[in-house]
Scaffold this motif. Structure first.
Motif, PDB file in Angstrom:
ATOM      1  N   ILE A 180       0.837  -1.208   0.000  1.00  0.00           N
ATOM      2  CA  ILE A 180       0.000   0.000   0.000  1.00  0.00           C
ATOM      3  C   ILE A 180       0.870   1.255   0.000  1.00  0.00           C
ATOM      4  O   ILE A 180       0.609   2.219  -0.713  1.00  0.00           O
ATOM      5  N   GLY A 181       1.945   1.239   0.812  1.00  0.00           N
ATOM      6  CA  GLY A 181       2.847   2.394   0.859  1.00  0.00           C
ATOM      7  C   GLY A 181       3.538   2.637  -0.467  1.00  0.00           C
ATOM      8  O   GLY A 181       3.659   3.771  -0.929  1.00  0.00           O
ATOM      9  N   SER A 182       3.995   1.530  -1.094  1.00  0.00           N
ATOM     10  CA  SER A 182       4.672   1.655  -2.387  1.00  0.00           C
ATOM     11  C   SER A 182       3.719   2.180  -3.459  1.00  0.00           C
ATOM     12  O   SER A 182       4.085   3.029  -4.279  1.00  0.00           O
ATOM     13  N   LEU A 183       2.477   1.668  -3.464  1.00  0.00           N
ATOM     14  CA  LEU A 183       1.490   2.118  -4.438  1.00  0.00           C
ATOM     15  C   LEU A 183       1.157   3.596  -4.234  1.00  0.00           C
ATOM     16  O   LEU A 183       1.057   4.359  -5.206  1.00  0.00           O
ATOM     17  N   SER A 184       0.999   4.010  -2.982  1.00  0.00           N
ATOM     18  CA  SER A 184       0.692   5.409  -2.691  1.00  0.00           C
ATOM     19  C   SER A 184       1.838   6.322  -3.119  1.00  0.00           C
ATOM     20  O   SER A 184       1.624   7.386  -3.708  1.00  0.00           O
ATOM     21  N   PHE A 185       3.065   5.887  -2.842  1.00  0.00           N
ATOM     22  CA  PHE A 185       4.224   6.697  -3.234  1.00  0.00           C
ATOM     23  C   PHE A 185       4.336   6.806  -4.753  1.00  0.00           C
ATOM     24  O   PHE A 185       4.651   7.868  -5.293  1.00  0.00           O
ATOM     25  N   SER A 186       4.082   5.682  -5.450  1.00  0.00           N
ATOM     26  CA  SER A 186       4.148   5.694  -6.911  1.00  0.00           C
ATOM     27  C   SER A 186       3.098   6.634  -7.498  1.00  0.00           C
ATOM     28  O   SER A 186       3.385   7.418  -8.415  1.00  0.00           O
TER      29      SER A 186
ATOM     30  N   ARG B 156       1.855  11.835  -9.989  1.00  0.00           N
ATOM     31  CA  ARG B 156       1.073  13.077  -9.940  1.00  0.00           C
ATOM     32  C   ARG B 156       1.996  14.286  -9.789  1.00  0.00           C
ATOM     33  O   ARG B 156       1.791  15.332 -10.417  1.00  0.00           O
ATOM     34  N   TRP B 157       3.024  14.147  -8.991  1.00  0.00           N
ATOM     35  CA  TRP B 157       3.984  15.233  -8.776  1.00  0.00           C
ATOM     36  C   TRP B 157       4.717  15.565 -10.074  1.00  0.00           C
ATOM     37  O   TRP B 157       4.883  16.726 -10.430  1.00  0.00           O
ATOM     38  N   GLN B 158       5.141  14.505 -10.806  1.00  0.00           N
ATOM     39  CA  GLN B 158       5.829  14.724 -12.077  1.00  0.00           C
ATOM     40  C   GLN B 158       4.910  15.391 -13.093  1.00  0.00           C
ATOM     41  O   GLN B 158       5.331  16.280 -13.840  1.00  0.00           O
TER      42      GLN B 158
END
Length: 231
Positions: free
Chosen positions: A28-34, A39-41
């Motif tokens: 879940i953490g990895s998916l959220s970070f990805s 979105r940031w990019q």
């Protein structure tokens, strides 16, 4: 009687459950970070593009604000008469500026043109030809550009021009008749005998950006002088 001590460790099932829970949390953490990173990019890319577009529009404003009351020979139909050099419709614009973007010494011929890309998008291209060695003298012999830059990429890029259709309308206005300049899709200095008051550029769903042009007051000054002489 000897008593055995109970083991204080974890069972294999407990370890497997803990590993499963930890794996779910990490996933879940990895998916959220990805998702956040993508979105940031995208936001940064959009922001960078908007900044670049804003910078290019400032350069375009500089060139348009310096639009010159430039006179050339129109040798079409063997007339060979002096005319104002300013030609434009909704997809291209030609004029002479005192404030070129690339070459800051002297005047330059400016071409603004809209081209359609393979994906349907449109590009606004800025081209500049300095007059260092060969000044523009005739409409029929326009020099090639020395500098080129893409100013904008978007949908439905178009120009409009605010001014008089001809000298008769302008004369009627100064004589007190209810005449007024208007927005037009094309503007040719050889027909109007003057520069437009403003040029706007529109793209996509954006509101038009209006660039005022410095008009000469030759006609108004002449008219005022004539009126004062008659009085």
């Amino acid at each position: 009687m000897i008593r055995r001590k109970k083991s204080s460790g974890f069972t294999l099932i407990e370890i497997l459950i803990a590993m499963l829970v930890l794996s779910i949390v990490m996933f879940i953490g990895s998916l959220s970070f990805s998702t956040f990173s993508q979105r940031w990019q995208q936001d940064m890319g959009s922001f960078t593009q908007e900044v670049a577009t804003a910078k290019n529009l400032v350069l375009l404003q500089k060139a348009l604000n310096g639009a010159s009351n430039y006179i050339v020979k129109d040798d079409k139909d063997d007339k060979d008469e002096a005319v104002y050099f300013f030609k434009g419709n909704d997809k291209y614009l030609l004029f002479v500026t005192n404030n070129p973007v690339f070459n800051t010494d002297g005047q330059a011929l400016i071409r603004l043109s809209v081209t359609v890309l393979a994906d349907g998008k449109q590009q606004l291209r800025y081209e500049e030809t300095p007059f260092g060695l060969s000044p523009l003298l005739r409409l029929s012999s326009l020099p090639k550009s020395n500098y080129s830059q893409i100013l904008l990429t978007d949908n439905d890029i178009r120009f409009n021009f605010y001014g008089w259709e001809d000298q008769k309308q302008r004369t009627a206005f100064f004589e007190g008749e209810p005449m007024a300049p208007k927005w037009m899709k094309e503007y040719f200095g050889e027909k109007t005998g003057m520069l437009p008051y403003a040029v706007n550029i529109t793209w996509g769903n954006n509101e038009p950006i209006i660039f005022p042009l410095l008009n000469d007051n030759r006609y108004q000054m002449f008219y005022a002088r004539e009126k004062s002489t008659d009085a």
